[in-house]
Design a protein around this motif. Sequence first.
Motif: not given
Length: 375
Positions: A16, A20, A304-307, A367, A369-373
């Motif tokens: 994954q 990504n 696109s990053s959540r953090s 990128r 770990h872009n869903q990593q808050a």
Amino acid sequence: MYQHTRLSNNNFGFFQKFKNFDYILLSCILLLGFISLATMYSTDGGKILFHTKSHFTKLITFTIMMIIISFINIKFWFSIGYLSYLAVVGLLIWTFLFGITSSGSQRWIDLYFINLQPSELMKIFIILCLAKYFHRMKLENVNSIYTILTSLIIILLPMGLVIVQPDLGTSLLIAISGIAVLWFAGINNRYFIYTMLGFVISLPFIIAFLKPYQKLRVLTFLNPDRDPLGAGYQIIQSKIAVGSGGIFGKGFLKGTQSYLEFLPEKHTDFIFTLFSEEFGFVGSVILLLIYAIIIYRIIAIGASSRSFFGKIFCYSFGAAIFVYITINMSMVLGLLPIVGSPLPIMSYGGSSMLATMIGFGIVMSARVHNQQAIA
């Protein structure tokens, strides 16, 4: 059964991460690396000599390092934001006390396998530090006097350590990297306006404190023809080389200004001059297009990053890369005074490439770990 499931989950996570990857950004970096290697081969006169071998080794090593960094969770880079900054400050102090002196400047540390220039690393880690500093900060606290003073201390400390080397150009680039973070963090525009006005007003006093060779660079920028065989020689030959390339260039390995040794230091900060002479306006536009795509992808990854940490690092690093490119190309075209500003990846220099690849690696980590808050 449990072990098989856990293994499958780990494999999924590994693949994954590969999925990504921003392959457009990676492809542009690899393409730029290939162009830089070909150009370095040209600076060695079409032979595989020292600069080509060294550049190739560093390019391969640091590209692998960038990919490894990409797999490391963005939370790790957040966690070492302050520590990495302090470590590089320590390296700058070590450089001041025990560094290698060359051409009148004490900028390097001998690590045997590389002469490390810590000031290049500071361009990246000052962004990392300030991005962490502003990550959890409430909007109403961003413009407080305490926040601004703390930010200025973080920026001015390494600047002072680099100025005494002396290396005014790199110290200004470090400041620009830090200021980019302040801008994207939401510092009120009036502070930037006041700072710019203060800088313009104090410019005559700043010039008075410059060293003789730095004043000479300013005078040469204003009138290169005042000393065409001395201080103005480099920039005059640079503009001749760029202009002689025309629309399509003279062809690979056919740059007369470079091959007849009219252009000194062509493998470092003036690498764009040689490239432009051989590949002309069209080649230069293609090179700029590659850089533009790289900057665009960095900004897109930030978006696109959540953090907030990931966003502010990517935005600031993208802005810094844009500034480095602009300053280098303006310098070789005579639009700015000559300062030590290498062209990212293209110019010869291990420390510069190391710092740039670390920056790209952290961006790619954001990128992957872009869903990593980050709390």
